[in-house]
Design a protein around this motif. Structure first.
Motif, PDB file in Angstrom:
ATOM      1  N   TRP A  29      12.403  46.512  60.090  1.00 36.56           N
ATOM      2  CA  TRP A  29      11.652  45.699  61.041  1.00 36.56           C
ATOM      3  C   TRP A  29      11.673  44.258  60.536  1.00 36.56           C
ATOM      4  O   TRP A  29      11.042  43.940  59.531  1.00 36.56           O
ATOM      5  N   THR A  30      12.428  43.402  61.204  1.00 38.37           N
ATOM      6  CA  THR A  30      12.682  42.064  60.679  1.00 38.37           C
ATOM      7  C   THR A  30      11.675  41.028  61.161  1.00 38.37           C
ATOM      8  O   THR A  30      10.936  41.242  62.132  1.00 38.37           O
ATOM      9  N   ALA A  32      12.376  38.347  62.717  1.00 38.58           N
ATOM     10  CA  ALA A  32      12.707  37.976  64.095  1.00 38.58           C
ATOM     11  C   ALA A  32      12.117  38.967  65.093  1.00 38.58           C
ATOM     12  O   ALA A  32      11.650  38.575  66.169  1.00 38.58           O
ATOM     13  N   GLU A  33      12.135  40.248  64.744  1.00 39.78           N
ATOM     14  CA  GLU A  33      11.569  41.260  65.649  1.00 39.78           C
ATOM     15  C   GLU A  33      10.058  41.119  65.772  1.00 39.78           C
ATOM     16  O   GLU A  33       9.487  41.342  66.851  1.00 39.78           O
ATOM     17  N   HIS A  34       9.396  40.740  64.686  1.00 41.77           N
ATOM     18  CA  HIS A  34       7.946  40.471  64.747  1.00 41.77           C
ATOM     19  C   HIS A  34       7.668  39.340  65.734  1.00 41.77           C
ATOM     20  O   HIS A  34       6.778  39.445  66.592  1.00 41.77           O
ATOM     21  N   GLN A  36       9.616  38.206  68.129  1.00 37.78           N
ATOM     22  CA  GLN A  36      10.028  38.585  69.476  1.00 37.78           C
ATOM     23  C   GLN A  36       8.943  39.404  70.162  1.00 37.78           C
ATOM     24  O   GLN A  36       8.608  39.159  71.319  1.00 37.78           O
ATOM     25  N   ARG A  37       8.375  40.349  69.441  1.00 35.01           N
ATOM     26  CA  ARG A  37       7.306  41.172  70.022  1.00 35.01           C
ATOM     27  C   ARG A  37       6.076  40.340  70.338  1.00 35.01           C
ATOM     28  O   ARG A  37       5.335  40.643  71.284  1.00 35.01           O
ATOM     29  N   THR A  42      13.393  33.683  70.231  1.00 34.96           N
ATOM     30  CA  THR A  42      13.950  33.801  68.879  1.00 34.96           C
ATOM     31  C   THR A  42      15.411  33.353  68.866  1.00 34.96           C
ATOM     32  O   THR A  42      16.243  33.889  69.588  1.00 34.96           O
ATOM     33  N   GLN A  59      19.558  41.348  64.748  1.00 41.77           N
ATOM     34  CA  GLN A  59      18.489  42.118  65.389  1.00 41.77           C
ATOM     35  C   GLN A  59      17.211  41.287  65.510  1.00 41.77           C
ATOM     36  O   GLN A  59      16.787  40.614  64.584  1.00 41.77           O
ATOM     37  N   GLY A  60      16.649  41.325  66.705  1.00 44.29           N
ATOM     38  CA  GLY A  60      15.428  40.576  66.988  1.00 44.29           C
ATOM     39  C   GLY A  60      15.667  39.183  67.537  1.00 44.29           C
ATOM     40  O   GLY A  60      14.725  38.518  67.960  1.00 44.29           O
TER      41      GLY A  60
END
Length: 203
Positions: A29-30, A32-34, A36-37, A42, A59-60
């Protein structure tokens, strides 16, 4: 491994990224994904290499651009993404190998620091000199003699290249300020490793 650790917040063994061939796993869980959510736009602008799609770093990211080591391209891409503001907060990741060999120095930096950091040889000639003397290094002992002098000049090129990169990132900060992002934004500047110039017999 170090870039993967910074992106995931986990140590390399925890995400099985220890060697050059290893890839950041999809289940990590990167950062960028944090973002993005949380509703951020991003964006990544990178010189590629290990910080690229093949190694799982996209990813993300809604937009992931990777290309050659080219500061004008990097600066233009940053400005393009700032101009594409759609009202969402922005997570912008910019990565450069500009301070990595082969060391590149812009004309402004060369003129500004020529007296403080003089170099007698081109970087290409210096590389050849390093190759012929490298085997004389002894691990744990400071470099001495001809190799010590050569590595000292090599470090000077590194400092010039780092100053050149600093100038480029200064332009990015100016763009962020111009876009009003720094009023409420956070800038984090980091590196995945330092350099060694024979201080302990390692180059």
């Amino acid at each position: 491994p170090s870039q993967a650790a910074m992106f995931s917040g986990l140590y390399p063994p925890q995400i099985s990224v220890r060697l050059y061939k290893d890839r950041l796993p999809d289940e990590a869980w990167t950062l960028a994904e944090h973002f993005q959510r949380a509703g951020y736009r991003t964006v990544a602008i990178t010189d590629g290499g290990f910080v690229g799609r093949p190694f799982g770093f996209a990813q993300g990211f809604e937009w992931f651009e990777e290309g050659e080591v080219d500061v004008p391209r990097m600066l233009a891409s940053v400005q393009r993404e700032l101009d594409a503001d759609d009202g969402r907060p922005l997570f912008l990741f910019v990565q450069s190998y500009r301070a990595h060999k082969p060391y590149r120095v812009d004309d402004i930096t060369s003129a500004r620091l020529a007296q403080s950091y003089p170099v007698a040889r081109s970087f290409e000639k210096l590389e050849k000199a390093i190759a012929s003397d490298y085997e004389t290094l002894e691990r744990g002992a400071p470099a001495a003699g001809a190799i010590g002098s050569t590595l000292g000049e090599y470090e000077t090129w590194y400092r010039l290249a780092s100053a050149s990169l600093d100038l480029a990132f200064g332009s990015i900060l100016d763009s962020l300020e111009g876009a009003g992002i720094l009023e409420n934004g956070v800038v984090a500047f980091t590196s995945d490793h330092g350099e060694s110039f024979g201080e302990h017999g390692v180059f």
